[in-house]
Write an enzyme that holds these catalytic residues in place. Structure first.
Site, PDB file in Angstrom:
ATOM      1  CG  HIS A 258      -1.931   1.022   1.286  1.00 58.60           C
ATOM      2  ND1 HIS A 258      -1.783   2.177   2.014  1.00 58.60           N
ATOM      3  CD2 HIS A 258      -3.146   1.103   0.690  1.00 58.60           C
ATOM      4  CE1 HIS A 258      -2.869   2.926   1.881  1.00 58.60           C
ATOM      5  NE2 HIS A 258      -3.714   2.289   1.082  1.00 58.60           N
ATOM      6  CD  GLU A 310      -6.463   2.338  -1.583  1.00 58.39           C
ATOM      7  OE1 GLU A 310      -5.975   2.298  -0.438  1.00 58.39           O
ATOM      8  OE2 GLU A 310      -7.444   3.034  -1.877  1.00 58.39           O
ATOM      9  CD  GLU A 326      -4.962   6.768  -1.699  1.00 57.21           C
ATOM     10  OE1 GLU A 326      -4.587   5.577  -1.757  1.00 57.21           O
ATOM     11  OE2 GLU A 326      -5.402   7.308  -0.672  1.00 57.21           O
ATOM     12  CB  CYS A 406      -7.994   9.107   2.912  1.00 56.69           C
ATOM     13  SG  CYS A 406      -7.897   8.285   1.322  1.00 56.69           S
TER      14      CYS A 406
END
Lengths: 644, 644
Positions: A258, A310, A326, A406
């Site tokens: 991640h 992710e 992201e 987030c």
């Protein structure tokens, strides 16, 4: 305890000033509405309501992600930075009320997590791998430290000190303590900030403990799992690489798992390495930095090329359309880069910081601050995103809010704190990492030095830095020559100097006796550069990206018509850069004559022997960060190129 | 009832002869072991065991896919064709025993489906959308017809007639009948084969019923769902486009949904259109053909570009590495193309048939017949397949068997029946669609005509067709000029003729009085062609594929080193074709001097301003179908190209 307010910075920059205004005028109020479930047609947040329930002031169930508290934390942190920029008594009152609420929600022993307090009381710390208690604590600590620095008010800080002390009692070596560490890193870097403001070494030590313990055998996640009678294999290939806990951090050489977890951890590693001088940690941190920035980073500063988890994938695997990249991961890269600069002054870190700031992070937000991208690919075809499940993580337009929200508050806190990234100081050295218009002052060995930067960055590379010590003072102003600047000119009080002999690791060290109103003028001519990717990046062979200064460009359908891959940029095509004040909040656009493969004469053929039919077209490229602020459509960073 | 054995064909072709031998000597026995669960380290099939349990001759539970019976059917069909090619009493005995077992497993009323008979007795026909009863019936019918043609034995055919009659009682208009149709098409084309062999129009009518009823409102799948108290949304976007049942077939203009379902249905539509002359069906079928072959087909004849739903996506969406391109789908494309030729003689159909046969179908099987690809992408990077979940459907090496084992027996039945694709006959016209060495004979208006083809196809384009009527006879030999052949030469008995005035829709019509030992010589010079894709195919701009005759080429890592996208083929590079008898069972390889982007001088850079550093390399391309028969590694069809 350190003094609350250190060197204030007043951002006068046109580019970032606009963003700061939007954050304070638009994003923070908008997110306040979101946290209070007042946004129509969006996933409810329930974050404030969860706190009220935890405080016993409302009835109801916990709702939202297990880490819903962190949205409140990030909002408060953004508020703290925003108040540095512009006072706003009403906003501060709101924030104070949220802080009061946090205080009332906090348990007697300092514990504070609405998920466990409301939904699973009695189950605290039973699933530290998945359930984000330490992650939320970390964000709250970061916010508390920021709020203290910004407002001088201690209440929030005291709440979090109490919580941190509780955590310090629960975790660590020693009987009856949990010998473990979080599944989502964040508290590690937060504890260092708490250490910085309090000077209390136990927070530094706890951070160090979390980092050192990570990935050791027998594995904490296994032990913890067994304790809660969980026999499910972990969903990510049953591999703790997802959490960067597959082996001790000093043995990690490649970024895996991640991307946000990873990069928050690497940030903490850099912090600890800088503070402890631990050579093995310095080495591991640098190796990971090299791996990420030399093998796993998009040209926009985007990281994490896989939707599944992710996550990072493997070296040079950087597909443009499938990428996850992201917003939070690029933000985390900026955090990390800043900390690498504390570890070692090298323009490479600041170049990446600049890349992340001007491209892959702010691309996550509409120019009006009302919509957000979670995922920031470098090539988007809306139809592909709509039809193909393998692209379903890519949204072709920014969204008003997310169930997992987030990114929006993260981008808000990054922008609101951009002033913190410009300088750093070490003894008599004042480092200038970024060129952003601002006014500030530093205490350099007892002398107060006023610094004023003026620039039209990122649209041109002329920068004037006025250095005004209260009295004449000898110290070093060390400023970065950006990696993209080929022919930098440096003048001191109007006189050109040969800066090359003064340059080390990309920084020019001007060691002299400074007097009031001394001016350093920098000129970094910005040219439109054609950038190519390392040929091991499978998807980018035969392609170029356009960059000018720190800004990466892209093509949009609204300017160039559909089927952007059909545009071919000849190597010898002249490219022109022009500032368009009314476009996208004022941007430099890049135009030139390109070729487009003719689609007309194909009739019904899908395949045919080669034939070159192209027609000249006027190509317009805009800054990547500003894409999708007009008519939605295709977008493309890496363009096909021809050599003639 | 038609006579069992019509024109026998003896395949003397080197290329297909080898494949036929492998199917009879290797694949059929291997699959027999698979059906009987005698393969080590592979997913068990249990298919024969299921039949024994259904027949009451073994104890146990049903195991396998709901369509496990179809594997037996396809194996029997392959056996039937193989027995045409080469008699094999032991194999025939095995097959007869399986057929006897089918007979014993068959219910009193004709029903035959081991899943429902063993696992859910009493639930027959309650989920025709998902549970493949009609699909399995279709495959069994196809096998029965083939077995009757091949061996003259009626038993299997009688079993299936009984089952078909039962199905005809259950489905259709009329009270107490199910007004429905299968979720997986297949029985539609099988019923037409049953009609052909029996002459009984009720089978044609039932097929027509299934096609005409499809997609009508109120929707059968909804009605059926309600009846079984199922309220789940259908997993594929809750959209019956997956089954091509989103609207009536005559209103469908674009290929959508599951590619094999779609193409089996289009095949049946073509069959029905040819037999009924129904103009609206002819038009719909042609529109769908155009959509698939002009907008949704890979250069290999692969179709279905999405893993999700094993489905078509949208026009020009043909990613090379993410594609699904199931072996069965390309096989189905061959079925469809053959039927389009019955509808209308046009070399376009035969060109696609040839493409499918020589590329994307046989790529599904190792040269030794022991391993299989389910998915046939045009670009493979093994590391990508291992690490990225979005690529997990792509196996970088062929597998010994599959839990869903539709492809291996399908490729076996296609290869074993390749002789059925070469010719077709309509009145006094004998059409030659494919160039494959063979000996056969036709009854043309009462005259027996011996036909012998000799060729070294696909490695060169010289073909000799000897036409020997038992007595002099006037008829038309119509043969295809392949779409790739630019300078065809046609000679009759040694004398060149101007074939252009005799050409219609890609076929040369030689209408003359033929006498014994007349020879037509065709010469289609095969050159290595650089093919480009329609520029709307996003991924292929700036790329070329190599094709020679019907064979599509690819690069493999074993010949060209890793990172195949780093190879750039200059437009002016000379390309050489050479037959290598000891390579991959004997193939023409294509070699030439290409350029490779230098990877050495990049040091640690991931991005940098453009600089042209390439080095010449010797490039070797091999036929796509033969890839991954040596050392596993990367593979690439679409190569980067430079114009100089």
């Amino acid at each position: 305890m350190k003094e609350a307010v250190k060197n204030r910075i007043n951002i006068t920059d046109k580019f970032w000033g606009r963003y700061l205004d939007i954050v304070s005028e638009q994003v923070i109020p908008y997110q306040w509405d979101a946290l209070n479930d007042r946004l129509p047609n969006t996933s409810p947040s329930h974050a404030i309501e969860n706190l009220k329930i935890a405080a016993g002031e409302a009835e109801g169930e916990f709702y939202g992600m297990v880490f819903q508290d962190s949205d409140v934390a990030k909002w408060l942190e953004a508020v703290a930075y925003s108040l540095e920029h512009k006072s706003d008594p009403e906003l501060e009152k709101n924030a104070d009320e949220v802080i009061d609420l946090l205080g009332r929600a906090q348990a007697e022993d300092g514990y504070l997590n609405t998920y466990y307090q409301v939904k699973e009381p009695g189950k605290r710390w039973t699933n530290v791998r998945d359930n984000h208690e330490l992650y939320c604590a970390g964000h709250l600590i970061e916010a508390a430290v920021a709020y203290y620095h910004s407002t001088g008010k201690r209440k929030f800080l005291d709440i979090m000190i109490k919580y941190a002390d509780h955590i310090n009692d629960v975790f660590g070596n020693g009987e009856n303590k949990i010998q473990g560490y979080p599944g989502h890193q964040e508290i590690e870097l937060a504890l260092i900030r708490l250490y910085e403001v309090t000077g209390d070494e136990k927070y530094l030590n706890l951070s160090k403990y979390f980092i050192d313990e990570r990935g050791k055998q027998p594995h904490f996640f296994d032990t913890e799992k067994k304790k809660r009678n969980d026999s499910e294999p972990f969903w990510f290939h049953n591999d703790y690489a997802y959490h960067q806990a597959h082996k001790p951090v000093r043995e990690q050489e490649e970024a895996v798992g991640h991307a946000v977890r990873a990069t928050y951890m690497y940030s903490a590693m850099a912090d600890l390495a800088a503070r402890t001088g631990d050579e093995s940690l310095v080495e591991a941190t640098k190796k990971l930095w090299e791996n990420v920035t030399q093998k796993q980073m998009y040209i926009t500063g985007g990281i994490g090329s896989m939707a599944f988890g992710e996550a990072f994938s493997f070296d040079y695997d950087l597909p443009n359309d499938l990428s996850y990249t992201e917003t939070c991961a690029t933000i985390a890269l900026a955090f990390w880069a800043k900390r690498m600069l504390n570890l070692e002054i090298n323009s490479n870190y600041a170049d990446i910081l600049e890349t992340a700031l001007y491209n892959g992070s702010i691309s996550g937000m509409n120019l009006d601050g009302k919509k957000f991208f979670y995922v920031n690919p470098l090539e988007v075809s809306p139809q592909t995103c709509e039809v193909r499940k393998d692209h379903e993580h890519v949204k072709p337009v920014r969204q008003p809010w997310f169930g997992c929200a987030c990114c929006p508050p993260n981008i808000a806190r990054l922008i609101a704190s951009v002033g913190h990234y410009i300088y750093s100081q070490k003894e008599k050295n004042l480092f200038v990492h970024l060129y952003i218009g601002n006014e500030t002052s530093f205490d350099i060995q007892g002398t107060q030095v006023q610094i004023t930067q003026k620039t039209n960055y990122p649209w041109d590379g002329d920068v004037a830095i006025e250095v005004s010590p209260e009295t004449e003072h000898t110290f070093t102003l060390a400023f970065r020559i950006p990696g993209w600047a080929n022919r930098a000119i440096v003048k001191v009080n109007g006189e050109a100097i040969d800066h090359l002999p003064l340059t080390k690791n990309g920084y020019v060290y001007l060691d002299r006796t400074w007097a009031a109103n001394d001016v350093v003028e920098l000129s970094f001519p910005m040219e439109v550069e054609r950038i190519q990717a390392n040929p091991q990046v499978r998807n980018n062979v035969g392609k170029v990206a356009l960059r000018r200064g720190p800004i990466v460009y892209c093509l949009e359908e609204v300017d160039n018509g559909p089927n952007l891959p059909g545009i071919i940029l000849p190597r010898n095509a002249e490219l022109h850069a022009k500032y368009e004040k009314d476009l996208l909040g004022g941007v430099v656009v890049v135009t030139g004559e390109a070729q487009r493969i003719e689609e007309e004469n194909w009739e019904n053929a899908l395949y045919r022997p080669v034939e070159d039919k192209t027609k000249p077209i006027q190509m317009t490229a805009i800054p990547y960060y500003a894409w999708c602020n007009r008519k939605p459509g295709e977008m493309l960073v890496w363009m096909n190129e021809s050599l003639n």
